[in-house]
Enzyme design. Structure first.
Site, PDB file in Angstrom:
ATOM      1  N   SER A  61       0.818  -1.228   0.000  1.00 10.82           N
ATOM      2  CA  SER A  61       0.000   0.000   0.000  1.00 10.82           C
ATOM      3  C   SER A  61       0.839   1.258   0.000  1.00 10.82           C
ATOM      4  CB  SER A  61      -0.840   0.073   1.287  1.00 10.82           C
ATOM      5  OG  SER A  61      -1.966  -0.716   1.182  1.00 10.82           O
TER       6      SER A  61
ATOM      7  N   HIS B 191      -3.325   0.199  -4.499  1.00  9.26           N
ATOM      8  CA  HIS B 191      -2.716  -1.000  -5.075  1.00  9.26           C
ATOM      9  C   HIS B 191      -2.961  -0.967  -6.577  1.00  9.26           C
ATOM     10  CE1 HIS B 191      -1.626  -3.530  -1.573  1.00  9.26           C
ATOM     11  NE2 HIS B 191      -2.493  -2.773  -0.958  1.00  9.26           N
TER      12      HIS B 191
ATOM     13  N   HIS C 184      -5.314  -9.977  -1.530  1.00 11.44           N
ATOM     14  CA  HIS C 184      -5.430 -10.300  -0.103  1.00 11.44           C
ATOM     15  C   HIS C 184      -6.593 -11.277   0.075  1.00 11.44           C
ATOM     16  CE1 HIS C 184      -3.941  -6.147  -0.505  1.00 11.44           C
ATOM     17  NE2 HIS C 184      -3.216  -6.385   0.573  1.00 11.44           N
TER      18      HIS C 184
ATOM     19  N   TYR D 271      -8.726 -11.089   2.266  1.00 15.15           N
ATOM     20  CA  TYR D 271      -9.945 -10.358   2.639  1.00 15.15           C
ATOM     21  C   TYR D 271     -10.727  -9.830   1.438  1.00 15.15           C
ATOM     22  CZ  TYR D 271      -7.199  -5.987   2.160  1.00 15.15           C
ATOM     23  OH  TYR D 271      -6.410  -4.966   1.692  1.00 15.15           O
ATOM     24  N   GLU D 272     -10.127  -9.870   0.250  1.00 13.30           N
ATOM     25  CA  GLU D 272     -10.864  -9.435  -0.938  1.00 13.30           C
ATOM     26  C   GLU D 272     -11.848 -10.517  -1.402  1.00 13.30           C
ATOM     27  OE1 GLU D 272      -8.304  -6.979  -3.861  1.00 13.30           O
ATOM     28  OE2 GLU D 272      -6.836  -7.989  -2.589  1.00 13.30           O
TER      29      GLU D 272
ATOM     30  N   ALA E 139       2.551  -2.434   4.380  1.00 10.52           N
ATOM     31  CA  ALA E 139       2.237  -1.399   5.363  1.00 10.52           C
ATOM     32  C   ALA E 139       1.790  -2.130   6.625  1.00 10.52           C
ATOM     33  CB  ALA E 139       1.122  -0.513   4.849  1.00 10.52           C
TER      34      ALA E 139
ATOM     35  N   MET F 213      -2.022  -7.190   7.048  1.00 11.25           N
ATOM     36  CA  MET F 213      -3.020  -8.107   6.476  1.00 11.25           C
ATOM     37  C   MET F 213      -2.507  -8.824   5.230  1.00 11.25           C
ATOM     38  SD  MET F 213      -6.299  -5.557   6.751  1.00 11.25           S
ATOM     39  CE  MET F 213      -6.552  -4.519   8.205  1.00 11.25           C
ATOM     40  N   SER F 214      -1.185  -8.931   5.105  1.00  7.43           N
ATOM     41  CA  SER F 214      -0.644  -9.544   3.879  1.00  7.43           C
ATOM     42  C   SER F 214       0.636 -10.321   4.210  1.00  7.43           C
ATOM     43  CB  SER F 214      -0.333  -8.452   2.844  1.00  7.43           C
ATOM     44  OG  SER F 214       0.731  -7.632   3.293  1.00  7.43           O
TER      45      SER F 214
ATOM     46  N   ASN G 291       1.291   3.467  11.085  1.00  6.55           N
ATOM     47  CA  ASN G 291       0.462   3.935  12.216  1.00  6.55           C
ATOM     48  C   ASN G 291       0.832   3.137  13.459  1.00  6.55           C
ATOM     49  OD1 ASN G 291      -1.116   1.824  10.408  1.00  6.55           O
ATOM     50  ND2 ASN G 291      -1.779   1.493  12.525  1.00  6.55           N
TER      51      ASN G 291
ATOM     52  N   HIS H 185      -7.705   4.034   6.386  1.00  8.35           N
ATOM     53  CA  HIS H 185      -6.834   3.669   5.256  1.00  8.35           C
ATOM     54  C   HIS H 185      -6.081   4.888   4.723  1.00  8.35           C
ATOM     55  CE1 HIS H 185      -5.368   1.108   2.103  1.00  8.35           C
ATOM     56  NE2 HIS H 185      -5.938   1.823   1.151  1.00  8.35           N
TER      57      HIS H 185
HETATM   58  N1  HPA Z   1      -3.409  -3.223  11.256  1.00  2.73           N
HETATM   59  C1  HPA Z   1      -3.520  -4.071  10.229  1.00  2.73           C
HETATM   60  N2  HPA Z   1      -3.041  -3.793   9.018  1.00  2.73           N
HETATM   61  C2  HPA Z   1      -2.422  -2.624   8.842  1.00  2.73           C
HETATM   62  C3  HPA Z   1      -2.288  -1.674   9.886  1.00  2.73           C
HETATM   63  C4  HPA Z   1      -2.807  -1.996  11.166  1.00  2.73           C
HETATM   64  O1  HPA Z   1      -2.724  -1.225  12.136  1.00  2.73           O
HETATM   65  N3  HPA Z   1      -1.616  -0.611   9.364  1.00  2.73           N
HETATM   66  C5  HPA Z   1      -1.368  -0.898   8.066  1.00  2.73           C
HETATM   67  N4  HPA Z   1      -1.856  -2.102   7.740  1.00  2.73           N
END
Ligand code: HPA
Length: 273
Positions: free
Chosen positions: A30, A61, A83, A85-86, A113, A210-211, A234, A246
């Protein structure tokens, strides 16, 4: 149901259009798409041009491959990934790695990310993934064995220690901090609750995303060497000031992506061909 990508056919198209066999496959997460500007004489192939590849549905993406060179090294640079989740199948999540391997890439470099859990992993920092925690509650390899992949791949060293040492040398040279840490992969697409982050911390996670874990697993099953970097966008849920979204992830991806981009540009020529 999506049609599973036809790996050999996709590799043939990429070879025909790109005209070279990449040694290193780089996956940009990302907001990290800016790194593709560092590829020399790039030939672009959109995911949509490859049989069975769905368009990616996630903002940030791009969904394309670039074939070209970084310094003298032939590379396959992938912007965007699939992913779980898609709602796509495991075969689709795994396909880009299998296509890179079919083309000749022996090394897979993944970026993502992630949210920082350990206290030093603040937004804008980069973590070298030392080990993985699969908290997606499934393996991307479940189902019939694909090609010459191993049924029960060894995961005692998911990321390659010698390549990690090369990454650390490149970071030292560039004056970039590159702490090691454990990446936990969750299913998403919702961000975690603070209680989940406390549980992840107790389980040993330093960062969460998540990847990546599915791709590491597929690469190891096929005997490829892996390096992975998390761009911390973050503080994980409950550890920062506000709520998560996001846009925040994308903003930090753009800013700190430049640091990671410079590091990768220095590192790629040092990787084994
Ligand atoms: N959690 C899950 N996936 C992420 C995060 C997060 O805080 N930041 C970027 N991708």
């Amino acid at each position: 149901m999506t049609t599973a990508p036809r790996v050999r056919e996709c590799a043939r198209i990429l070879l025909e259009r790109g005209g070279l066999r990449p040694r290193v496959h780089l996956v940009l997460g990302s907001g990290l798409g800016g790194l593709s500007a560092r590829v020399r004489d790039p030939v672009e192939v959109a995911f949509g041009d490859l049989p069975g590849f769905p368009a990616t549905s996630v903002e940030g993406h791009a969904g394309r491959f670039l074939i070209g060179r970084i310094a003298d090294t032939a590379v396959l640079v992938q912007s965007g990934r699939f992913h779980l989740y898609e709602g796509v199948g495991a075969d689709t999540v795994a396909a880009p790695v299998r296509v890179g391997r079919a083309l000749g890439a022996r090394t897979l470099v993944l970026t993502n990310a992630a949210g920082g859990i350990r206290s030093d992993l603040v937004p804008g920092s980069v973590m070298l993934v030392d080990d993985c925690l699969n908290l997606m509650f499934r393996s991307v390899l479940a189902g019939p064995v694909t090609g010459d992949e191993s049924r029960f791949p060894d995961m005692s060293r998911p990321c390659d220690p010698a390549l990690m040492a090369l990454a650390e040398a490149a970071a030292l040279e560039a004056g970039t901090l590159l702490p090691r840490g454990i990446y936990a992969a969750v299913g998403g697409p919702h961000f975690e609750s603070p209680a989940e982050i406390r549980a992840l911390r107790a389980a040993g996670a330093d960062a969460v995303g998540m990847s990546t874990v599915p791709e590491v697993t597929v690469a190891r099953a096929g005997g490829q060497r892996v390096l992975a970097f998390s761009l911390i966008t973050n503080r994980a849920s409950g550890l920062g000031l506000g709520s998560l979204d996001h846009e925040e992830v994308m903003r930090y991806g753009d800013e700190a992506g430049a640091t990671l981009g410079a590091l990768l540009e220095a590192l790629v020529p040092a990787l084994p061909r």
